[in-house]
Write a protein that holds these residues in place. Structure first.
Motif, PDB file in Angstrom:
ATOM      1  N   THR A  21      -6.311 -44.614 -20.134  1.00 56.69           N
ATOM      2  CA  THR A  21      -5.235 -44.468 -19.146  1.00 56.69           C
ATOM      3  C   THR A  21      -5.031 -43.019 -18.766  1.00 56.69           C
ATOM      4  N   ALA A  22      -5.033 -42.143 -19.765  1.00 53.65           N
ATOM      5  CA  ALA A  22      -4.860 -40.708 -19.505  1.00 53.65           C
ATOM      6  C   ALA A  22      -6.001 -40.164 -18.665  1.00 53.65           C
ATOM      7  N   GLN A  23      -7.228 -40.626 -18.972  1.00 53.53           N
ATOM      8  CA  GLN A  23      -8.389 -40.162 -18.198  1.00 53.53           C
ATOM      9  C   GLN A  23      -8.286 -40.629 -16.755  1.00 53.53           C
ATOM     10  N   ALA A  24      -7.850 -41.886 -16.557  1.00 55.75           N
ATOM     11  CA  ALA A  24      -7.710 -42.417 -15.197  1.00 55.75           C
ATOM     12  C   ALA A  24      -6.652 -41.651 -14.429  1.00 55.75           C
ATOM     13  N   GLN A  25      -5.542 -41.292 -15.090  1.00 52.94           N
ATOM     14  CA  GLN A  25      -4.483 -40.535 -14.437  1.00 52.94           C
ATOM     15  C   GLN A  25      -4.958 -39.147 -14.056  1.00 52.94           C
ATOM     16  N   ASP A  26      -5.758 -38.529 -14.935  1.00 53.00           N
ATOM     17  CA  ASP A  26      -6.290 -37.196 -14.643  1.00 53.00           C
ATOM     18  C   ASP A  26      -7.217 -37.226 -13.438  1.00 53.00           C
ATOM     19  N   ASN A  27      -7.835 -38.390 -13.194  1.00 46.78           N
ATOM     20  CA  ASN A  27      -8.800 -38.526 -12.119  1.00 46.78           C
ATOM     21  C   ASN A  27      -8.148 -38.893 -10.791  1.00 46.78           C
ATOM     22  N   VAL A  28      -6.838 -39.051 -10.768  1.00 42.40           N
ATOM     23  CA  VAL A  28      -6.127 -39.412  -9.538  1.00 42.40           C
ATOM     24  C   VAL A  28      -6.082 -38.209  -8.602  1.00 42.40           C
ATOM     25  N   ILE A  29      -6.611 -38.378  -7.415  1.00 48.94           N
ATOM     26  CA  ILE A  29      -6.644 -37.317  -6.410  1.00 48.94           C
ATOM     27  C   ILE A  29      -5.378 -37.324  -5.573  1.00 48.94           C
ATOM     28  N   ALA A  30      -4.887 -38.529  -5.267  1.00 48.43           N
ATOM     29  CA  ALA A  30      -3.704 -38.636  -4.413  1.00 48.43           C
ATOM     30  C   ALA A  30      -3.015 -39.978  -4.638  1.00 48.43           C
ATOM     31  N   THR A  31      -1.772 -40.027  -4.210  1.00 48.40           N
ATOM     32  CA  THR A  31      -1.043 -41.300  -4.162  1.00 48.40           C
ATOM     33  C   THR A  31      -0.549 -41.491  -2.730  1.00 48.40           C
ATOM     34  N   VAL A  32      -0.680 -42.720  -2.228  1.00 43.17           N
ATOM     35  CA  VAL A  32      -0.275 -43.036  -0.857  1.00 43.17           C
ATOM     36  C   VAL A  32       0.566 -44.306  -0.893  1.00 43.17           C
ATOM     37  N   PHE A  33       1.862 -44.153  -0.632  1.00 39.22           N
ATOM     38  CA  PHE A  33       2.786 -45.274  -0.685  1.00 39.22           C
ATOM     39  C   PHE A  33       2.630 -46.072  -1.988  1.00 39.22           C
ATOM     40  N   GLN A 169       7.321 -34.782   1.853  1.00 42.01           N
ATOM     41  CA  GLN A 169       8.569 -34.375   1.214  1.00 42.01           C
ATOM     42  C   GLN A 169       9.360 -35.575   0.693  1.00 42.01           C
ATOM     43  N   LYS A 170       9.239 -36.701   1.376  1.00 37.57           N
ATOM     44  CA  LYS A 170       9.936 -37.913   0.939  1.00 37.57           C
ATOM     45  C   LYS A 170       9.190 -38.635  -0.186  1.00 37.57           C
ATOM     46  N   GLY A 171       8.017 -38.130  -0.540  1.00 35.59           N
ATOM     47  CA  GLY A 171       7.255 -38.721  -1.630  1.00 35.59           C
ATOM     48  C   GLY A 171       6.413 -39.919  -1.250  1.00 35.59           C
ATOM     49  N   HIS A 172       6.236 -40.149   0.051  1.00 38.37           N
ATOM     50  CA  HIS A 172       5.426 -41.284   0.481  1.00 38.37           C
ATOM     51  C   HIS A 172       3.943 -41.060   0.176  1.00 38.37           C
ATOM     52  N   PHE A 173       3.528 -39.823   0.142  1.00 37.47           N
ATOM     53  CA  PHE A 173       2.167 -39.514  -0.305  1.00 37.47           C
ATOM     54  C   PHE A 173       2.163 -38.159  -0.986  1.00 37.47           C
ATOM     55  N   ALA A 174       1.201 -37.977  -1.870  1.00 36.06           N
ATOM     56  CA  ALA A 174       1.056 -36.702  -2.582  1.00 36.06           C
ATOM     57  C   ALA A 174      -0.422 -36.469  -2.861  1.00 36.06           C
ATOM     58  N   ILE A 175      -0.893 -35.271  -2.575  1.00 37.86           N
ATOM     59  CA  ILE A 175      -2.270 -34.895  -2.876  1.00 37.86           C
ATOM     60  C   ILE A 175      -2.224 -34.010  -4.122  1.00 37.86           C
ATOM     61  N   LYS A 176      -2.766 -34.508  -5.215  1.00 40.58           N
ATOM     62  CA  LYS A 176      -2.592 -33.855  -6.492  1.00 40.58           C
ATOM     63  C   LYS A 176      -3.650 -32.794  -6.789  1.00 40.58           C
ATOM     64  N   ASP A 177      -4.733 -32.820  -6.046  1.00 32.64           N
ATOM     65  CA  ASP A 177      -5.808 -31.844  -6.223  1.00 32.64           C
ATOM     66  C   ASP A 177      -5.647 -30.737  -5.181  1.00 32.64           C
ATOM     67  N   ASP A 178      -5.550 -29.487  -5.620  1.00 31.43           N
ATOM     68  CA  ASP A 178      -5.306 -28.363  -4.703  1.00 31.43           C
ATOM     69  C   ASP A 178      -6.403 -28.211  -3.665  1.00 31.43           C
ATOM     70  N   ASN A 179      -7.637 -28.443  -4.055  1.00 26.95           N
ATOM     71  CA  ASN A 179      -8.746 -28.300  -3.119  1.00 26.95           C
ATOM     72  C   ASN A 179      -8.649 -29.331  -1.998  1.00 26.95           C
ATOM     73  N   TYR A 180      -8.383 -30.575  -2.365  1.00 29.28           N
ATOM     74  CA  TYR A 180      -8.257 -31.628  -1.364  1.00 29.28           C
ATOM     75  C   TYR A 180      -7.024 -31.399  -0.488  1.00 29.28           C
ATOM     76  N   SER A 181      -5.968 -30.892  -1.077  1.00 28.57           N
ATOM     77  CA  SER A 181      -4.754 -30.608  -0.314  1.00 28.57           C
ATOM     78  C   SER A 181      -5.008 -29.530   0.729  1.00 28.57           C
ATOM     79  N   ALA A 182      -5.710 -28.458   0.331  1.00 27.28           N
ATOM     80  CA  ALA A 182      -5.986 -27.350   1.240  1.00 27.28           C
ATOM     81  C   ALA A 182      -6.824 -27.809   2.430  1.00 27.28           C
ATOM     82  N   VAL A 183      -7.856 -28.595   2.163  1.00 25.89           N
ATOM     83  CA  VAL A 183      -8.727 -29.078   3.235  1.00 25.89           C
ATOM     84  C   VAL A 183      -7.973 -30.036   4.148  1.00 25.89           C
TER      85      VAL A 183
END
Length: 210
Positions: A21-33, A169-183
């Motif tokens: 579970t921890a490994q899967a969570q670490d591998n999460v790139i983003a959450t969308v709704f 800002q409302k938390g509907h999506f979040a990009i957890k990886d800085d590289n993916y967020s920047a692009v």
């Protein structure tokens, strides 16, 4: 003896589950709704990867990166626009759908490879009309920079950015990886290749009726 061995096995099983579970969570790139997206979720299969690399004359590493960034961006943008359209009661009107079909019927027919499963022209028309209505509403709500794209002659990129930031800002999506967020955000920031002058922006009617 049996009970002790059972407790040890159960303990090891629980540790394995927690580790996975921890490994899967670490591998999460983003959450969308509420949906978590991992690298596997946004990656092509081997056949797709080979096709992308060949079509773009790129290495497989480059093709993988392009696909992942593009897939993630499409996933987020489509989800946000769909939610916005629902909240604003935006849907394709039959009149505009028929006018789109009349304008592009011949082009659509000629563009379909004989070997491929034919696409539904109705679905394409509805999607294009909905996107134009969403763009029109976004521009009216937020204004901002509008750019020309080959598949969208008037894309209100500034309005997209504002809407996406609100949803983030409302938390509907979040990009957890800085590289993916920047692009991801770079696509909505200047400089733009084809920026339309404000006085030339016109959403009074769809671009395909001009």
């Amino acid at each position: 003896m049996f009970r002790g061995g059972y407790r040890v096995s159960l303990f090891l099983f629980i540790l394995t589950v927690f580790a996975a579970t921890a490994q899967a969570q670490d591998n999460v790139i983003a959450t969308v709704f509420g949906e978590s997206l991992t690298l596997d979720d946004i990656s092509p299969d081997r056949k797709q990867l080979s096709q992308i690399a060949r079509m773009n004359s790129a290495s497989k590493d480059m093709a993988m990166a392009q696909y992942r960034h593009g897939f993630l961006a499409d996933k987020i943008v489509e989800a946000v626009l769909s939610h916005y359209a629902s909240a604003q009661n935006i849907s394709a009107t039959p009149e505009l759908v028929e006018k789109f079909k009349a304008r592009f019927a011949e082009d659509f027919s000629e563009s379909q490879p004989a070997s491929d499963e034919p696409l539904s022209f109705d679905d394409v028309a509805i999607k294009q009309v909905e996107r134009w209505l969403i763009d029109k509403a976004l521009y009216e709500d937020f204004g901002g920079v509008v750019i020309f794209q080959q598949n969208n002659p008037q894309m209100p990129v500034g309005a997209y950015e504002q809407l996406l930031k609100q949803y983030q800002q409302k938390g509907h999506f979040a990009i957890k990886d800085d590289n993916y967020s920047a692009v991801f955000w770079e696509a909505f920031e200047p400089p733009f290749t084809f920026e339309i002058e404000p006085e030339q922006v016109d959403f009074s009617q769809p671009w395909w009726l001009e």
